[in-house]
Design a protein around this motif. Structure first.
Motif, short mmCIF file in Angstrom:
data_model
loop_
_atom_site.label_atom_id
_atom_site.label_comp_id
_atom_site.label_asym_id
_atom_site.label_seq_id
_atom_site.Cartn_x
_atom_site.Cartn_y
_atom_site.Cartn_z
N PHE A 58 -17.18 29.28 64.92
CA PHE A 58 -16.32 29.13 66.09
C PHE A 58 -16.52 27.75 66.73
N ASN A 59 -16.52 26.73 65.87
CA ASN A 59 -16.60 25.33 66.31
C ASN A 59 -17.84 25.04 67.16
N GLY A 60 -18.97 25.63 66.76
CA GLY A 60 -20.22 25.34 67.45
C GLY A 60 -20.55 26.27 68.59
N ASN A 61 -19.86 27.39 68.70
CA ASN A 61 -20.16 28.37 69.75
C ASN A 61 -21.14 29.45 69.28
N GLU A 62 -21.28 29.64 67.96
CA GLU A 62 -22.24 30.60 67.41
C GLU A 62 -22.92 29.97 66.18
N TYR A 63 -24.12 30.51 65.85
CA TYR A 63 -24.88 29.98 64.72
C TYR A 63 -25.53 31.14 63.95
N TYR A 64 -25.48 31.04 62.59
CA TYR A 64 -26.06 32.08 61.74
C TYR A 64 -26.92 31.44 60.66
N LEU A 65 -28.03 32.11 60.38
CA LEU A 65 -28.97 31.69 59.34
C LEU A 65 -28.67 32.47 58.07
N PHE A 66 -28.68 31.78 56.93
CA PHE A 66 -28.45 32.40 55.63
C PHE A 66 -29.65 32.13 54.72
N VAL A 67 -30.12 33.17 54.06
CA VAL A 67 -31.27 33.08 53.16
C VAL A 67 -30.84 33.55 51.78
N TYR A 68 -31.05 32.71 50.76
CA TYR A 68 -30.59 33.00 49.40
C TYR A 68 -31.73 32.86 48.39
N ASN A 69 -31.65 33.65 47.35
CA ASN A 69 -32.40 33.40 46.12
C ASN A 69 -31.51 32.57 45.20
N ARG A 70 -32.04 31.46 44.70
CA ARG A 70 -31.26 30.62 43.78
C ARG A 70 -31.81 30.74 42.36
N PHE A 71 -30.91 31.10 41.42
CA PHE A 71 -31.27 31.22 40.01
C PHE A 71 -30.59 30.09 39.25
N THR A 72 -31.38 29.35 38.48
CA THR A 72 -30.87 28.15 37.81
C THR A 72 -30.73 28.29 36.30
N ASP A 73 -31.10 29.44 35.77
CA ASP A 73 -30.89 29.70 34.34
C ASP A 73 -29.67 30.59 34.20
N VAL A 74 -28.51 29.95 34.03
CA VAL A 74 -27.23 30.66 33.96
C VAL A 74 -26.57 30.28 32.64
N ARG A 75 -26.34 31.26 31.78
CA ARG A 75 -25.87 30.97 30.42
C ARG A 75 -24.46 31.50 30.18
N LEU A 76 -23.68 30.71 29.45
CA LEU A 76 -22.32 31.10 29.09
C LEU A 76 -22.37 32.22 28.06
N VAL A 77 -21.65 33.31 28.36
CA VAL A 77 -21.63 34.48 27.50
C VAL A 77 -20.30 34.62 26.78
N GLY A 78 -19.21 34.41 27.52
CA GLY A 78 -17.91 34.60 26.89
C GLY A 78 -16.79 33.95 27.67
N THR A 79 -15.80 33.49 26.95
CA THR A 79 -14.60 32.96 27.57
C THR A 79 -13.41 33.13 26.64
N PRO A 80 -12.28 33.55 27.15
CA PRO A 80 -11.09 33.55 26.30
C PRO A 80 -10.63 32.12 26.07
N PRO A 81 -9.77 31.88 25.11
CA PRO A 81 -9.21 30.53 24.95
C PRO A 81 -8.39 30.17 26.18
#
Length: 749
Positions: free
Chosen positions: A154-177
């Motif tokens: 709301f343009n600086g009227n409220e503030y929220y904290l976000f906490v994440y787990n980050r995973f960096t081993d992400v592998r391609l499994v499948g894709t259509p053409p």
């Protein structure tokens, strides 16, 4: 675009009325498994969702496009042919790709704004807020275990904290053409009806201790706290739908002055510059397969918001958005002036906003062209990336120089893997010409103006000079320079000699003026939104999107884009085949897909009519960043993936249009059909939880009613009547009886 942690208080009752069968805790919970645990931010720019207990992740084809392209070569062209790993060992790692999984979010408004009020000087306020946001994020990171940040709302009227787990081993499994995943290409982009299988699949891996870990062959598939079952039952208009994901950026509190600037400067410039760049790229991509692969991802991302800008300008005009904003602002001003205390606080807000935008307008074009034209030229972007190295060289800091070189080398490899010098040379000449002609001369550095004069405004000759003598356009020459870099060599490089003065001029003469105007604007915007919420105390506002996790809810819904036209809520393979054009790469259909269509070999994925549904639409509120978001029914089951918005509602980042706004989704059944029937990747199908019961929604009562004898007779009667009408009969009578139920229908011409 609601914050999940507030759903229980603000939205849950309304969602239940529309067909939700989950509790608020089943949507968002910190202590227990919930829907939020199945949703990830994919690469920082898209959304993905877990669909198996083995960390199998679903997102859009265009979200995975960069990873797919990075593994593609003329010999193994996964963009053209698709890719399917039949075992974990065949899955392909992707350096730099990550997913973030939300652990929790907290309201920290009180902590950030403690002791701060409207009398606090803005400089002091900004300093305190910034320091507190950083301190709260650092404290929550648990010494770097989590990725954390605090965002303003709301343009600086409220503030929220976000906490994440980050995973960096992400592998391609499948894709259509791409002929499936990108079917319709740029022609169909932002359009409905659509027939695109826009999905790709990845797997998230973790260390054996269950924690995030860098890529290793010893890593094991991630075990999500929750994964989404996939529902393959039919959908009907009115069925409940929610989209869970990470919308990027909206500006729905922007005033008319800012909106006018978006139309007149940002969008018009983006259209002009990107149109030229895309045309030059496409010429070379069409001539050579290697160039096509190199530029495929860049072309797709550049084209996306080129077309978006066109649609947004047209939509703003059609919807009279500016006029609507001005009317709202007039009401705001009247409200502010009606009370002495309000007038003191809010009375000058709109005039302050107007003055700030006028100041920004003077210098804004230089900022836009810097990003779109100068740094939008590949050679100049690489030269710009050498500026930190130049700083260390000028400072005679050997350790910092060595670190800068080490940081650059992987970026050099990635840059030249997808670079074609003759193509970039043409773009260079075109973009520099635009910059010279369109930016006010007093905002251009003297060095650049002198260079233009030296070559008498012939940008092709300037390009000949730069691309014949610069080492940034040659992988070998650039790496040779990095073996023994000096400030003098950089200063003498013609590409660097263009970028450096433009950047220094911008940072010294333009950025401070834009920054000062934006600081005044931020203050006025904060007060404007605070006043707006005070003016309408009974209206529940949601905050603008800012790449934080959000939930939108709505329903499966058709729409009428213009008088006399009604768009159905789903498309099928019939429509896909009707668009087929073997001479146009955007509308090529793979041979095997045609065979499956001709045989109507859809398996359990066909709808009740025997059709293979490809895409469907809902009225969910989405924007960029929502790509790949799951579309979820009232039971918490996946029914599709969001991948686009519609042309008639390109104003969506600025204003939501309930009549026209639609979320375009690939149907979960089409995804499974491609994986199963087309690719034969049964190893992936066996991982998933697939259900085929009807989804709950606003149409539930009608569905239950349809099972009664009266309803069965009525449905049979109406079906027979429709067949007679289609046959040209205009007068007939139908009578049906079953037990005590009776239906009589008479039709007269």
């Amino acid at each position: 675009m609601w914050l999940p942690m507030l759903i229980k208080r603000l939205n849950h009752a309304d969602m239940q009325k529309k067909g939700l069968q989950l509790t608020a805790e089943e949507i968002y919970s910190v202590n227990n498994s919930s829907l939020k645990d199945a949703i990830v931010q994919f690469g920082g720019f898209c959304t993905g969702e877990f669909i198996s207990k083995e960390g199998l992740l679903l997102t859009n084809h265009h979200c995975g496009y960069g990873a797919i392209q990075s593994h593609s070569t003329p010999q193994h062209d996964y963009l053209t042919d698709g890719f399917w790993a039949k075992s974990h060992a065949e899955e392909l790692p992707n350096e730099g790709l990550f997913v973030d999984i939300l652990v929790r979010m907290d309201d920290v408004t009180g902590k950030v704004l403690e002791g701060i009020d409207n009398n606090t000087p803005e400089t002091e306020r900004a300093q305190k807020v910034g320091q507190r946001m950083q301190a709260l994020a650092k404290e929550a990171s648990n010494n770097g275990e989590y990725v954390t940040y605090v965002r303003d709302f709301f343009n600086g009227n409220e503030y929220y904290l976000f906490v994440y787990n980050r995973f960096t081993d992400v592998r391609l499994v499948g894709t259509p053409p791409s002929s499936i995943g990108k079917y319709g290409g740029d022609t169909d982009n932002w359009m409905w009806p659509r027939h695109t299988g826009d999905f790709s699949m990845f797997r998230v891996y973790m260390g054996k201790d269950g924690k995030p870990a860098k890529y290793s062959k010893d890593n094991v598939p991630y075990k999500p706290k929750h994964h989404l079952p996939i529902n393959i039952a039919d959908k009907e208009p009115g069925d409940f739908s929610m989209v869970f994901g990470f919308p990027g950026r909206t500006k729905r509190f922007m005033t008319s002055q800012g909106l006018q600037l978006e139309v007149d400067q940002l969008n018009k410039s983006r259209i002009k510059l990107r149109e030229k760049k895309l045309d030059l790229w496409k010429q070379d991509m069409d001539k050579d397969a290697a160039t096509r692969i190199k530029y495929a991802s860049k072309y797709a991302s550049t084209a996306n918001y080129y077309k978006y800008s066109i649609g947004q300008n047209e939509g703003i005009k059609r919807m009279k958005t500016l006029e609507g904003k001005r009317a709202d602002e007039a009401k705001y001003q009247t409200w502010a002036n009606a009370d002495a205390q309000r007038k003191a606080l809010y009375g000058n807000v709109l005039s302050d906003i107007d003055a700030s935008y006028k100041e920004i307008e003077t210098y804004n074009l230089g900022s836009i062209y810097l990003n779109e034209a100068i740094l939008g030229t590949e050679s100049l972007l690489m030269a710009y990336r050498l500026m930190p190295l130049y700083t260390t060289l000028k400072g005679n800091d050997a350790a910092a120089t060595q670190k800068a070189v080490e940081d650059l080398l992987p970026r050099v490899d990635a840059f030249f893997k997808d670079y074609n010098m003759p193509t970039d040379k043409k773009v260079f000449a075109a973009m520099l010409k635009f910059y010279s002609e369109d930016i006010a001369k007093d905002q251009q550095p003297a060095a650049f103006k002198n260079l233009v004069a030296k070559y008498k405004g012939d940008f092709n000759k300037l390009a000949d000079h730069v691309y014949s003598n610069s080492f940034v356009v040659s992988e070998q020459k650039l790496k040779d320079f990095l073996k023994n870099p000096t400030a003098k060599k950089l200063e003498n490089d013609p590409a660097f000699a263009i970028v450096q003065p433009i950047m220094e001029n911008f940072q010294t003469n333009i950025a401070p003026k834009i920054g000062a105007a934006n600081a005044k604007l931020a203050t006025a915007n904060r007060l404007y939104v605070a006043g707006l919420r005070q003016m309408n105390p009974n209206f529940v506002y949601y905050p603008d999107a800012n790449s934080t996790i959000r939930l939108s809810y709505g329903a499966v819904k058709d729409y009428s884009p213009q008088d006399g036209v009604l768009y159905n809520y789903y498309t099928t393979m019939e429509g896909l085949m009707a668009k087929e054009d073997p001479t146009n790469e955007e509308f090529e259909v793979p041979a095997k897909l045609k065979q499956l269509y001709q045989a109507k070999d859809y398996g359990r994925y066909a709808n009740d009519k025997g059709e293979m549904v490809v895409n469907f639409i809902t009225d969910n509120d989405i924007t960029g960043g929502n790509s790949g978001s799951p579309v979820i029914n009232g039971k918490g089951e996946l029914i599709g993936l969001a991948f686009d918005g519609n042309w008639e509602a390109m104003t969506g980042d600025l204003v939501y249009d309930a009549d026209y706004k639609r979320c375009i989704n690939v149907d979960a059944r089409y995804v499974l059909f491609i994986i199963d029937k087309y690719a034969g990747a049964n190893n992936l199908i066996s991982e998933m939880t697939i259900v085929d019961t009807d989804s709950p929604g606003a149409g539930d009562a009608a569905k239950a009613e349809a099972k009664t004898p009266q309803a069965e007779l009525l449905n049979a009667t109406m079906t027979e009547a429709q067949e007679k009408l289609r046959a040209g009969k205009t007068e007939f009578k139908i009578e049906k009886k079953k037990g005590d139920a009776k239906v009589k229908l008479q039709v007269k011409d």
